[in-house]
Design an enzyme around this catalytic site. Structure first.
Site, PDB file in Angstrom:
ATOM      1  N   HIS A  93      30.168  35.485  43.310  1.00 42.02           N
ATOM      2  CA  HIS A  93      30.279  36.681  42.463  1.00 42.02           C
ATOM      3  C   HIS A  93      29.299  36.700  41.285  1.00 42.02           C
ATOM      4  CE1 HIS A  93      33.482  37.836  44.989  1.00 42.02           C
ATOM      5  NE2 HIS A  93      34.504  37.327  44.351  1.00 42.02           N
ATOM      6  N   HIS A 134      36.752  44.241  41.999  1.00 47.58           N
ATOM      7  CA  HIS A 134      37.657  43.190  42.483  1.00 47.58           C
ATOM      8  C   HIS A 134      39.120  43.461  42.116  1.00 47.58           C
ATOM      9  CE1 HIS A 134      38.728  39.161  43.832  1.00 47.58           C
ATOM     10  NE2 HIS A 134      37.496  39.048  44.288  1.00 47.58           N
ATOM     11  N   GLU A 183      36.977  44.743  48.909  1.00 47.92           N
ATOM     12  CA  GLU A 183      35.674  44.662  48.249  1.00 47.92           C
ATOM     13  C   GLU A 183      34.605  45.298  49.142  1.00 47.92           C
ATOM     14  OE1 GLU A 183      35.282  40.413  46.887  1.00 47.92           O
ATOM     15  OE2 GLU A 183      37.329  40.363  47.613  1.00 47.92           O
TER      16      GLU A 183
HETATM   17  C1  FUC Z   1      37.338  36.934  46.720  1.00 48.81           C
HETATM   18  C2  FUC Z   1      37.239  35.831  47.697  1.00 48.81           C
HETATM   19  C3  FUC Z   1      37.173  34.510  47.172  1.00 48.81           C
HETATM   20  C4  FUC Z   1      37.723  34.215  45.811  1.00 48.81           C
HETATM   21  C5  FUC Z   1      37.663  35.391  44.884  1.00 48.81           C
HETATM   22  C6  FUC Z   1      38.502  35.282  43.669  1.00 48.81           C
HETATM   23  O1  FUC Z   1      36.209  37.725  46.647  1.00 48.81           O
HETATM   24  O2  FUC Z   1      36.210  36.011  48.625  1.00 48.81           O
HETATM   25  O3  FUC Z   1      37.557  33.535  48.100  1.00 48.81           O
HETATM   26  O4  FUC Z   1      38.926  33.584  45.840  1.00 48.81           O
HETATM   27  O5  FUC Z   1      37.828  36.602  45.472  1.00 48.81           O
END
Ligand code: FUC
Length: 342
Positions: free
Chosen positions: A99, A173, A307
């Site tokens: 990320h 997210h 996502e």
């Molecule tokens: C997501 C996952 C990851 C991670 C993150 C907080 O995007 O792909 O594994 O735990 O979130």
């Protein structure tokens, strides 16, 4: 519109529509701290997970509600080639980069400007990411708009421009939970994803580059499917992601509604439309009681992330849509979450 200021100088803006929906966003990380949507009886409740204490958003290992970039997902070995040059980006998960690394967009203070139109209201967030921030080339100007209209559609518009060729794929997210204030886990949510292919992961959750058919596997979510049996399946790909999905699903062409999420007890239904080629479907497998949410201590499967993005697997493997952004060209994408009740 209401505005709140927090001790560290953070600002939070809340906007509502005329149909019982509202959302709040923090200038720190562009974090969506709430999204209220009505249930079958018209009762509006929060459908995204939020921290109880705002300090917990700093360095949050779960990236609750945050804007993610410059490259959402995992960059294998924290390096990639671009125009014949190797770039090393910040490793923050073993040798890999997750990320955008420590200097990701989730850690930035964004400028926020609100607007009100006849049928919608929104907030425009802007930030600058300088050349080699996080290890990524190019000075990049980023603009993200959260918009809520009176048809209960919540849209996110992403816009970016770089002065050098770079790698970029942005997402949000948020952890959705349609039961309202996370009253129940997502185990009894139903999901439908217009995808017949998913990307295999290795034990570090890095895409192997193998694109697999969903046929005959727990990854076949092409019809409305309750999550419980899939998450509790002994499929090795589900097991290695800590008993759940944490995988890229590649969308089929020609289907407008890419994802449908439903919670029968509350009656809430959310439909996702996007121009992005894929979604990382993550079922909150790593949420645990150390994190205190507004509803109390977190637990596994408290929320799920959708996502929408392009896959960073394209940095190392053939057969994936590119995430390269050319100097001077505009990165422009959008994802719309529509709320309804049944
Ligand atoms: C997501 C996952 C990851 C991670 C993150 C907080 O995007 O792909 O594994 O735990 O979130």
């Amino acid at each position: 519109m209401t505005e709140r200021t927090y001790s560290q100088g953070w600002k939070e803006i809340t906007l509502q529509n005329e149909r019982g929906m509202s959302f709040s966003v923090l200038n720190y990380g562009g974090i969506l701290t709430s999204l209220y949507a009505p249930d079958r009886n018209g009762k509006s409740e929060n459908v995204v997970l939020a921290h109880d204490s705002y300090e917990d958003y700093i360095g949050d290992p779960n990236y609750l509600g945050a804007l993610i970039g410059r490259v959402a997902g995992r960059v294998d070995g924290s390096s990639f080639q671009l125009n014949g040059k190797e770039y090393n980006v910040h490793a923050n998960e073993g040798k890999n980069s997750l990320h955008g690394g420590m200097e990701g967009l989730h850690n930035k203070i964004w400028e926020m400007t609100t607007y009100q139109e006849e049928n919608c209201t929104g907030v425009v967030l802007t930030c600058e990411s300088s050349h080699l921030e996080g290890g990524y080339p190019g000075n990049v100007s980023i603009q993200v708009t959260y918009e809520l209209d009176n048809d209960n559609q919540f849209s996110i518009y992403y816009h970016a421009k770089s002065d050098q060729d770079t790698a970029l794929t942005l997402t949000n997210h948020s952890y959705f939970n349609l039961s309202g204030n996370a009253a129940r886990t997502i185990l009894d949510h139903h999901v439908q994803i217009a995808s017949d292919k998913y990307v295999e992961l290795d034990t570090d959750l890095i895409p192997t580059g193998n694109i697999e058919s969903v046929d005959g596997t727990p990854f076949d979510l092409q019809t409305k499917t309750p999550l419980r049996s899939r998450l509790l399946s002994d499929d090795p790909q589900i097991q290695l992601a800590n008993e759940g999905f944490d995988h890229t699903f590649l969308f089929k062409e020609g289907q407008k509604e890419k994802i449908v999420l439903q919670e029968e007890e509350s009656g809430r239904v959310m439909t996702v439309e996007t121009d992005q080629p894929a979604v990382v479907f993550y079922t909150g497998n790593n949420l645990s009681k150390e994190q205190l949410l507004t509803k109390g201590p977190a637990k596994k499967y408290d929320g799920l992330c959708l996502e929408t993005q392009s896959s960073p697997a394209s940095l190392h493997h053939e057969g994936f849509p590119s995430i390269m952004l050319k100097a001077g060209e505009t990165y422009q994408t959008n994802t719309k979450f529509s709320f309804d009740r049944k």
